[in-house]
Write a protein that holds these residues in place. Sequence first.
Motif, PDB file in Angstrom:
ATOM      1  N   TRP A   3     -18.055  -2.739 -15.309  1.00  0.00           N
ATOM      2  CA  TRP A   3     -17.075  -2.031 -16.123  1.00  0.00           C
ATOM      3  C   TRP A   3     -17.772  -1.015 -17.028  1.00  0.00           C
ATOM      4  O   TRP A   3     -18.903  -1.233 -17.484  1.00  0.00           O
ATOM      5  N   ALA A   5     -18.510   1.392 -20.380  1.00  0.00           N
ATOM      6  CA  ALA A   5     -18.470   1.267 -21.837  1.00  0.00           C
ATOM      7  C   ALA A   5     -17.150   1.835 -22.344  1.00  0.00           C
ATOM      8  O   ALA A   5     -16.640   2.834 -21.831  1.00  0.00           O
ATOM      9  N   TYR A  14     -11.188  -7.109 -27.278  1.00  0.00           N
ATOM     10  CA  TYR A  14     -12.613  -6.837 -27.153  1.00  0.00           C
ATOM     11  C   TYR A  14     -12.817  -5.446 -26.566  1.00  0.00           C
ATOM     12  O   TYR A  14     -12.075  -5.023 -25.681  1.00  0.00           O
ATOM     13  N   THR A  15     -13.858  -4.762 -27.040  1.00  0.00           N
ATOM     14  CA  THR A  15     -14.221  -3.457 -26.488  1.00  0.00           C
ATOM     15  C   THR A  15     -15.662  -3.514 -26.018  1.00  0.00           C
ATOM     16  O   THR A  15     -16.572  -3.836 -26.790  1.00  0.00           O
ATOM     17  N   LEU A  16     -15.876  -3.215 -24.734  1.00  0.00           N
ATOM     18  CA  LEU A  16     -17.223  -3.257 -24.172  1.00  0.00           C
ATOM     19  C   LEU A  16     -18.043  -2.081 -24.666  1.00  0.00           C
ATOM     20  O   LEU A  16     -17.544  -0.961 -24.794  1.00  0.00           O
ATOM     21  N   GLU A  17     -19.344  -2.340 -24.929  1.00  0.00           N
ATOM     22  CA  GLU A  17     -20.245  -1.270 -25.354  1.00  0.00           C
ATOM     23  C   GLU A  17     -21.373  -1.019 -24.364  1.00  0.00           C
ATOM     24  O   GLU A  17     -21.772   0.128 -24.160  1.00  0.00           O
ATOM     25  N   TYR A  29     -21.999  -8.499 -20.775  1.00  0.00           N
ATOM     26  CA  TYR A  29     -21.758  -7.297 -21.558  1.00  0.00           C
ATOM     27  C   TYR A  29     -21.915  -7.572 -23.048  1.00  0.00           C
ATOM     28  O   TYR A  29     -21.599  -8.667 -23.534  1.00  0.00           O
ATOM     29  N   ALA A  31     -20.218  -6.564 -26.489  1.00  0.00           N
ATOM     30  CA  ALA A  31     -18.918  -6.041 -26.888  1.00  0.00           C
ATOM     31  C   ALA A  31     -18.685  -6.324 -28.368  1.00  0.00           C
ATOM     32  O   ALA A  31     -19.492  -6.983 -29.028  1.00  0.00           O
ATOM     33  N   ILE A  41     -19.644 -10.861 -23.508  1.00  0.00           N
ATOM     34  CA  ILE A  41     -18.622 -11.156 -22.510  1.00  0.00           C
ATOM     35  C   ILE A  41     -19.328 -11.352 -21.173  1.00  0.00           C
ATOM     36  O   ILE A  41     -20.054 -10.483 -20.712  1.00  0.00           O
ATOM     37  N   CYS A  90     -13.198 -14.018 -17.559  1.00  0.00           N
ATOM     38  CA  CYS A  90     -14.181 -13.591 -18.561  1.00  0.00           C
ATOM     39  C   CYS A  90     -14.406 -14.724 -19.559  1.00  0.00           C
ATOM     40  O   CYS A  90     -13.456 -15.419 -19.940  1.00  0.00           O
TER      41      CYS A  90
END
Length: 333
Positions: A3, A5, A14-17, A29, A31, A41, A90
């Motif tokens: 996935w 960023a 949650y926001t993936l970085e 990941y 996040a 995650i 997840c």
Amino acid sequence: MAWAAGKQLQNGRYTLESVLGQGRFGITYFARDRNNTPVVIKIPNKDALMPEEFDRLQVVFVQEAHKLARCRHPHIVKTGEPFKEDGIWCIPMEYIDGTTLDKRAEKQLPEAEALTYVRQIGAALTEVHRNGFLHRDVRPANIMVRRGKSEAVLIDFGLARAFDHDLTITRTREIATGFAPIELYSRHGDRGAYTDVYALAATLYELLTGVVPTNAADRKAFNAKLSPPKDYNPRISDSVNKAILRGLTLEGENRPQMVDEWLVALGLPTTQETTQTLPSTPNPAGQTWNWATIWTAVGSLAAIIALLVAIPQCQPTQKTPQAPANTSPSGTP
């Protein structure tokens, strides 16, 4: 495909970085949640497996989350409630700011420091064993030390299994050379808490010498020599040198059978004597686990897989294209 960023999960919770690591079975990941709190995650790696393998992995993956939830301990990474995103399970996990022991700056640690970490991980493994599991992948790369503290945390449970149930065939390429005991090289090898004792002894060997011990398979097949750790580091005490070699005994029945037995051989207090309560880290999910809902979903998936397996082989089959394959400092199996 990993996935990108910026992707948001669970309706923006949650926001993936970034990708922390990617292995054959999983992707991890970095996040942040809505409060800007760092979180990890972990998801199964869909691209590295055939579709039917991935479906089965999804079931095993949620079982892993359930297993981790049962092993609550200050030196075991904490997990949150699993959720599904784009059809993929997840697991939110505690983000640990620190360094894995395989990436430590000092290759030969002082004996007292190494023993501190081994005692802590030994306590974590005792909790794992108390819940009826084996870890089977203890090694410096799967132990994180919190930044600015002498606190070690066991971070990767990707190969953990119930004592009496193998979920996959043991594959040599998935075994950590030098840290895995001989019984892990055979699908039918007897295993017990002594299996993790071997790996923990191998970890201590490497922490004190900077050298990975001789591969158990080579010792068994070719009578390869296991050099005493004191040969590489003369500062190691005689008692610790002797205890490490005892933990690395080739045949499982001749090793210390329990972690506490081996800790006593090292001159350390047993885990019962050293139980201490460290400040707890909040559950990354921030809520009570709804396992009834989760297991209903997992049960449905397992039933579908069982049905597919039962379809008569006389039906036409299609070849599924092979996907590319690819460990992570954050616990990716």
